[in-house]
Design a protein around this motif. Structure first.
Motif, short mmCIF file in Angstrom:
data_model
loop_
_atom_site.label_atom_id
_atom_site.label_comp_id
_atom_site.label_asym_id
_atom_site.label_seq_id
_atom_site.Cartn_x
_atom_site.Cartn_y
_atom_site.Cartn_z
N GLN A 152 -14.02 7.63 11.44
CA GLN A 152 -14.04 7.31 10.02
C GLN A 152 -12.64 6.96 9.52
N MET A 153 -11.64 7.69 10.00
CA MET A 153 -10.26 7.40 9.61
C MET A 153 -9.87 5.98 9.98
N VAL A 154 -10.30 5.57 11.17
CA VAL A 154 -9.90 4.26 11.69
C VAL A 154 -10.75 3.15 11.08
N GLU A 155 -12.06 3.34 11.08
CA GLU A 155 -12.97 2.26 10.70
C GLU A 155 -13.14 2.10 9.19
N GLU A 156 -13.08 3.21 8.45
CA GLU A 156 -13.35 3.14 7.02
C GLU A 156 -12.11 3.29 6.14
N GLU A 157 -11.16 4.11 6.57
CA GLU A 157 -10.00 4.40 5.72
C GLU A 157 -8.75 3.61 6.09
N GLY A 158 -8.80 2.91 7.22
CA GLY A 158 -7.64 2.11 7.62
C GLY A 158 -6.40 2.92 7.96
N CYS A 159 -6.61 4.12 8.51
CA CYS A 159 -5.47 5.02 8.75
C CYS A 159 -4.53 4.53 9.85
N LEU A 160 -5.04 3.72 10.77
CA LEU A 160 -4.16 3.16 11.79
C LEU A 160 -3.08 2.30 11.14
N GLN A 161 -3.53 1.40 10.28
CA GLN A 161 -2.58 0.50 9.63
C GLN A 161 -1.64 1.27 8.69
N LEU A 162 -2.17 2.30 8.03
CA LEU A 162 -1.32 3.10 7.15
C LEU A 162 -0.23 3.82 7.95
N ALA A 163 -0.59 4.30 9.14
CA ALA A 163 0.41 4.96 9.99
C ALA A 163 1.45 3.97 10.49
N LEU A 164 0.98 2.78 10.85
CA LEU A 164 1.91 1.73 11.30
C LEU A 164 2.85 1.32 10.16
N ASN A 165 2.31 1.22 8.97
CA ASN A 165 3.14 0.87 7.81
C ASN A 165 4.22 1.93 7.59
N ALA A 166 3.82 3.20 7.73
CA ALA A 166 4.77 4.30 7.54
C ALA A 166 5.88 4.25 8.59
N MET A 167 5.50 3.95 9.84
CA MET A 167 6.50 3.86 10.91
C MET A 167 7.51 2.75 10.64
N GLU A 168 6.99 1.63 10.14
CA GLU A 168 7.87 0.49 9.89
C GLU A 168 8.77 0.74 8.68
N MET A 169 8.20 1.28 7.59
CA MET A 169 8.97 1.48 6.37
C MET A 169 10.01 2.60 6.52
#
Length: 325
Positions: free
Chosen positions: A66-83
């Motif tokens: 659900q975190m990956v498919e519905e909440e987009g948590c992968l991209q949010l984690a990647l954004n945090a790593m980059e920022m």
């Protein structure tokens, strides 16, 4: 401060066996994803939120997809790593989340389809430069797991990055007292070494000699097992076998594994005997008698302590046959 208190309360809730049964992971994941979006510029909140997501995955595995498919948590984690590339705790927390997600087949595929491997590799490069062992260990553990899922993808990513393998090998020398980091590093290298091109790159970078040189300093049985396992896999390369023989590796194995290859550690027995089985019939040196005697002792211990372990019995008998010739 409010966010921190909320994240702490969530972690306690999902860690409690009774309370987590009453918890809706859908609601929790959605709330934390919103916090990641609303406070993207605040590194401490990002790190705390990602750590909380990790705790939810470990406590409530069904939440991962659900975190990956519905909440987009992968991209949010990647954004945090980059920022927050220079924020050690954010890097560590993101990698720990990826580790937790790597035990789910669907999430693994999603991570292969996104930029997770390359982002973690970039984080590892930064950690190597800044000497940040905790996020480095978490990143290596993630890549170790992903190498099981798709060895080719991880190997190609590593080989594309110039000097990363060399830097990791130097870490064996410079962080020789950091057992936890070295366990993650050798766990990663032992999986990665199953790739033919990686074995050659490690050998060409002097990795075999570096690993063998540090055997004497290892005091932790798990770390010794992983180091010997990595050498055993590297020995699939004929050039590596020649290097190990020239450097009297069989003697090193006998000297440092014999005392710890005991009834309580059949895996160490198996790895030690597997490496001896590859080397002992070709290694000729002044200490040949010591090698034969030590190998015999380890093999007899294996047969005596684990008579029903067929794999261990087979390699022990093979070693005994070679030392008796």
């Amino acid at each position: 401060k409010t966010q921190k208190v909320c994240f702490s309360a969530i972690r306690k809730c999902v860690a409690n066996e009774k309370l987590k049964l009453l918890t809706s992971h859908n609601v929790l994941a959605h709330a934390i994803a919103n916090a990641l979006k609303a406070h993207s510029e605040r590194s401490n909140i990002q790190a705390d939120a990602l750590s909380t997501l990790t705790q939810i995955v470990w406590s409530l595995p069904a939440s991962a997809r659900q975190m990956v498919e519905e909440e987009g948590c992968l991209q949010l984690a990647l954004n945090a790593m980059e920022m927050h590339a220079s924020h050690s705790k954010t890097q560590e927390s993101a990698c720990e989340l990826f580790v937790a997600l790597s035990y789910d087949k669907i999430c693994c595929q999603a991570m292969l389809d996104s930029d997770v491997i390359s982002s973690v590799l970039m984080s590892i490069k930064r950690c190597l430069k800044k000497s940040q062992p905790k996020p480095l260990a978490s990143g290596l553990l993630f890549l170790q797991n992903m190498a099981v899922i798709s060895l080719d993808d991880v190997a190609k990513a590593i080989l594309r990055e110039e000097n990363v393998l060399s830097a990791l090998l130097r870490t064996i020398q410079t962080k020789s007292s950091n057992t936890n980091l070295l366990i993650s590093l050798f766990g990663f290298l032992s999986n990665l070494a199953l790739h033919t091109d990686v074995r050659s790159r490690i050998a060409n970078a002097g990795g075999v000699e570096i690993m063998q040189d540090m055997l004497a300093a290892i005091k932790n049985a798990q770390l010794l097992l992983l180091a010997l396992k990595t050498l055993l896999i590297l020995a699939l390369n004929k050039t590596v076998v020649k290097t190990l023989v020239q450097n009297c590796c069989a003697y090193e194995v006998v000297a440092h594994a014999n005392a710890r290859a005991s009834r309580e550690n059949p895996d160490l027995l198996l790895i030690s005997l597997g490496l001896l089985d590859k080397l002992i019939d070709t290694e000729v040196a002044a200490n040949q008698n010591e090698v034969a005697s030590g190998a015999e002792s380890i093999a007899l211990a294996a047969l005596g302590d684990h008579p029903n372990n067929k794999q261990l019995r087979s390699v022990a008998i093979s070693v005994l046959q070679k030392v008796s010739e």
